[in-house]
Design a protein around this motif. Structure first.
Motif, mmCIF file in Angstrom:
data_model
loop_
_atom_site.group_PDB
_atom_site.id
_atom_site.type_symbol
_atom_site.label_atom_id
_atom_site.label_comp_id
_atom_site.label_asym_id
_atom_site.label_seq_id
_atom_site.Cartn_x
_atom_site.Cartn_y
_atom_site.Cartn_z
ATOM 1 N N ALA A 56 36.102 62.315 69.535
ATOM 2 C CA ALA A 56 35.924 63.100 68.472
ATOM 3 C C ALA A 56 35.396 62.909 67.277
ATOM 4 C CB ALA A 56 37.197 64.306 68.415
ATOM 5 N N ALA A 57 35.663 61.592 66.672
ATOM 6 C CA ALA A 57 35.152 61.384 65.335
ATOM 7 C C ALA A 57 33.788 60.253 65.403
ATOM 8 C CB ALA A 57 36.141 60.435 64.563
ATOM 9 N N PHE A 58 33.188 60.302 66.418
ATOM 10 C CA PHE A 58 32.138 59.423 66.865
ATOM 11 C C PHE A 58 31.050 59.872 65.826
ATOM 12 C CE2 PHE A 58 27.784 58.865 68.786
ATOM 13 C CZ PHE A 58 28.091 57.502 69.277
ATOM 14 N N TRP A 59 30.542 60.958 65.623
ATOM 15 C CA TRP A 59 29.508 61.490 64.698
ATOM 16 C C TRP A 59 29.822 60.970 63.298
ATOM 17 C CZ3 TRP A 59 26.178 61.670 67.932
ATOM 18 C CH2 TRP A 59 26.014 62.602 69.085
ATOM 19 N N ILE A 60 30.974 60.739 62.866
ATOM 20 C CA ILE A 60 31.384 60.301 61.531
ATOM 21 C C ILE A 60 31.689 58.928 61.383
ATOM 22 C CG2 ILE A 60 33.276 60.494 59.658
ATOM 23 C CD1 ILE A 60 34.065 63.500 60.859
ATOM 24 N N LEU A 61 32.268 58.150 62.375
ATOM 25 C CA LEU A 61 32.521 56.940 62.150
ATOM 26 C C LEU A 61 31.418 55.810 62.427
ATOM 27 C CD1 LEU A 61 35.983 56.686 64.238
ATOM 28 C CD2 LEU A 61 35.736 56.546 61.781
ATOM 29 N N ILE A 62 30.444 56.422 63.309
ATOM 30 C CA ILE A 62 29.391 55.676 63.623
ATOM 31 C C ILE A 62 28.294 55.596 62.353
ATOM 32 C CG2 ILE A 62 27.274 55.248 65.032
ATOM 33 C CD1 ILE A 62 29.880 54.468 66.447
ATOM 34 N N PRO A 63 27.918 56.591 61.650
ATOM 35 C CA PRO A 63 27.163 56.404 60.363
ATOM 36 C C PRO A 63 27.986 55.665 59.295
ATOM 37 C CG PRO A 63 27.264 58.776 61.180
ATOM 38 C CD PRO A 63 28.083 58.243 62.135
ATOM 39 N N VAL A 64 29.274 55.811 59.422
ATOM 40 C CA VAL A 64 30.060 54.897 58.460
ATOM 41 C C VAL A 64 29.901 53.511 58.793
ATOM 42 C CG1 VAL A 64 32.414 54.431 57.703
ATOM 43 C CG2 VAL A 64 31.742 56.756 57.750
ATOM 44 N N ALA A 65 30.060 53.135 59.931
ATOM 45 C CA ALA A 65 29.832 51.699 60.456
ATOM 46 C C ALA A 65 28.316 51.275 60.093
ATOM 47 C CB ALA A 65 30.095 51.409 62.060
ATOM 48 N N ILE A 66 27.417 51.997 60.262
ATOM 49 C CA ILE A 66 26.191 51.652 59.786
ATOM 50 C C ILE A 66 26.010 51.165 58.490
ATOM 51 C CG2 ILE A 66 23.566 52.273 59.843
ATOM 52 C CD1 ILE A 66 24.403 53.889 62.270
ATOM 53 N N TRP A 67 26.482 52.255 57.475
ATOM 54 C CA TRP A 67 26.472 52.204 56.081
ATOM 55 C C TRP A 67 27.195 50.839 55.562
ATOM 56 C CZ3 TRP A 67 30.525 52.533 52.412
ATOM 57 C CH2 TRP A 67 29.977 52.482 51.009
ATOM 58 N N ILE A 68 28.333 50.473 56.270
ATOM 59 C CA ILE A 68 29.044 49.406 55.854
ATOM 60 C C ILE A 68 28.380 48.293 56.463
ATOM 61 C CG2 ILE A 68 31.369 47.953 56.510
ATOM 62 C CD1 ILE A 68 32.705 50.664 56.823
ATOM 63 N N TYR A 69 27.699 48.173 57.444
ATOM 64 C CA TYR A 69 27.056 46.970 57.690
ATOM 65 C C TYR A 69 25.709 46.653 57.165
ATOM 66 C CZ TYR A 69 24.359 43.663 60.847
ATOM 67 O OH TYR A 69 23.794 42.466 61.161
ATOM 68 N N ALA A 70 25.153 47.754 56.661
ATOM 69 C CA ALA A 70 24.117 47.561 55.540
ATOM 70 C C ALA A 70 24.699 46.992 54.003
ATOM 71 C CB ALA A 70 23.306 48.787 55.510
ATOM 72 N N LEU A 71 25.565 47.625 53.777
ATOM 73 C CA LEU A 71 26.353 47.157 52.399
ATOM 74 C C LEU A 71 26.874 45.729 52.497
ATOM 75 C CD1 LEU A 71 26.799 48.358 49.758
ATOM 76 C CD2 LEU A 71 29.208 48.771 50.552
ATOM 77 N N ILE A 72 27.256 45.268 53.674
ATOM 78 C CA ILE A 72 27.556 43.977 53.928
ATOM 79 C C ILE A 72 26.380 43.081 53.768
ATOM 80 C CG2 ILE A 72 28.631 42.129 55.474
ATOM 81 C CD1 ILE A 72 30.789 44.302 55.783
ATOM 82 N N PHE A 73 25.368 43.458 54.560
ATOM 83 C CA PHE A 73 24.080 42.758 54.566
ATOM 84 C C PHE A 73 23.589 42.597 53.091
ATOM 85 C CE2 PHE A 73 19.571 41.870 55.130
ATOM 86 C CZ PHE A 73 19.478 41.076 56.096
ATOM 87 N N ALA A 74 23.761 43.626 52.346
ATOM 88 C CA ALA A 74 23.105 43.619 50.951
ATOM 89 C C ALA A 74 24.162 42.494 50.104
ATOM 90 C CB ALA A 74 23.194 44.943 50.295
ATOM 91 N N PHE A 75 25.280 42.442 50.274
ATOM 92 C CA PHE A 75 26.214 41.589 49.623
ATOM 93 C C PHE A 75 26.021 40.191 50.021
ATOM 94 C CE2 PHE A 75 30.071 39.000 50.245
ATOM 95 C CZ PHE A 75 30.451 38.755 48.727
ATOM 96 N N SER A 76 25.687 39.794 51.441
ATOM 97 C CA SER A 76 25.316 38.500 51.832
ATOM 98 C C SER A 76 24.032 38.137 51.134
ATOM 99 C CB SER A 76 25.136 38.615 53.249
ATOM 100 O OG SER A 76 26.564 39.095 53.807
ATOM 101 N N SER A 77 22.946 39.165 51.138
ATOM 102 C CA SER A 77 21.697 38.500 50.352
ATOM 103 C C SER A 77 21.817 38.337 49.017
ATOM 104 C CB SER A 77 20.555 39.783 50.765
ATOM 105 O OG SER A 77 20.657 40.053 52.111
ATOM 106 N N LEU A 78 22.756 39.221 48.269
ATOM 107 C CA LEU A 78 22.887 39.005 46.752
ATOM 108 C C LEU A 78 23.755 37.363 46.579
ATOM 109 C CD1 LEU A 78 23.795 42.708 45.901
ATOM 110 C CD2 LEU A 78 21.843 41.162 45.045
#
Length: 299
Positions: A227-249
């Motif tokens: 039921a929460a698929f459409w909310i949790l998956i975009p959140v997971a994508i945003w977290i991954y992108a933010l972690i990737f940005a932190f790693s690059s920085l």
């Protein structure tokens, strides 16, 4: 050793602070924007045809038709087809958007760090874009081979939580440190930094690898809680992108600061010695001829 750990911690908190920068936040939201626009375009042009085709495939499978009849739900393919289309397209959009972020985010974030913190650092262009791609591809191939070879060791309980993170940590530091230094460091400087800070870079890669596992937990939660698929998956994508940005920085701050420190430690070139004039020196010895004095002219 202690200096390297101090530099590691300093670059860690600087990378954390930079994650609040408006450019970094914009880059972390890019995958969601890309997915939304692409999904809308695909839905606008291909949604109806894709659903009809998927529904026809479901109805054409004999044993599935038997299952529909046994369940007493003849219209089930009409309900399942849209869900299957979405579930099939979503992983492709996620992978493509994250690849685009990985391709463009690291150079942009390295440039952000260089402009704000190291504007006077000389750019010696030790690598090109093609060289960076080849380096990443070669390192990824080595890591993949290492993972495949080490699979039997994963069945040993202590090693399963040690070997994969070490391999991913090695791959992370090889790729991100190379990209962070590609514009500023020469090839000898890059090799020297890799050797001098190998332990710190490896530790950074392992930490980033563990941080990268966080979105997988959110992704798994989205699979469990449908039921929460459409909310949790975009959140997971945003977290991954933010972690990737932190790693690059993190790697950008560490590598550029280490490069600056290494150049400051280089001994300054000695000034050219001043050779005094020797009257009896032969012509062509490197000293300029001195015009004769009036006494010499009269003699």
């Amino acid at each position: 050793m202690l200096a390297g750990m101090g530099l590691l911690l300093d670059s860690f908190w600087r990378a954390t602070a930079y994650c609040l920068h408006k450019r970094v936040i914009a880059w972390s939201l890019f995958p969601l924007l890309f997915m939304a626009i692409t999904a809308w375009l695909l839905g606008y042009f291909f949604w109806a045809d894709a659903v009809v085709w998927t529904e026809g495939v479901l109805q054409g499978v004999g044993w599935l038709h038997t299952v529909w009849s046994w369940m007493g739900v003849q219209s089930l393919p009409e309900l399942v087809a849209p869900v299957l289309v979405v579930l099939s397209v979503t992983p492709v959009l996620v992978v493509v958007s994250l690849l685009l972020v990985a391709l463009f985010m690291t150079p942009a974030l390295v440039e952000l760090v260089a402009q704000r913190r190291f504007p006077a650092l000389e750019r010696r262009q030790g690598a090109t874009l093609i060289g960076s791609l080849l380096w990443s591809a070669g390192s990824s191939l080595i890591a993949l081979i290492a993972l495949l070879v080490s699979v039997p060791l994963w069945f040993v309980p202590p090693l399963v939580v040690v070997i994969p993170p070490l391999i991913w940590g090695w791959l992370t530091y090889r790729v991100m440190a190379f990209d962070a230094l590609s514009a500023h460091a020469s090839k000898p400087e890059r090799r020297s930094l890799f050797l001098r800070h190998r332990l710190a870079l490896m530790l950074m890669g392992v930490v980033c690898g563990y941080l990268g596992a966080a979105p997988a937990i959110v992704w798994a939660s989205g699979v469990v809680f449908v039921a929460a698929f459409w909310i949790l998956i975009p959140v997971a994508i945003w977290i991954y992108a933010l972690i990737f940005a932190f790693s690059s920085l993190w790697f950008a701050h560490f590598c550029l600061a280490a490069l600056q420190r290494m150049r400051e430690e280089e001994p300054a070139l000695p000034e050219a010695p001043i050779i005094p004039y020797a009257p009896d020196a032969p012509q062509g010895s490197g000293t300029a001829p001195v015009p004769p004095t009036p006494q010499e002219k009269t003699t």
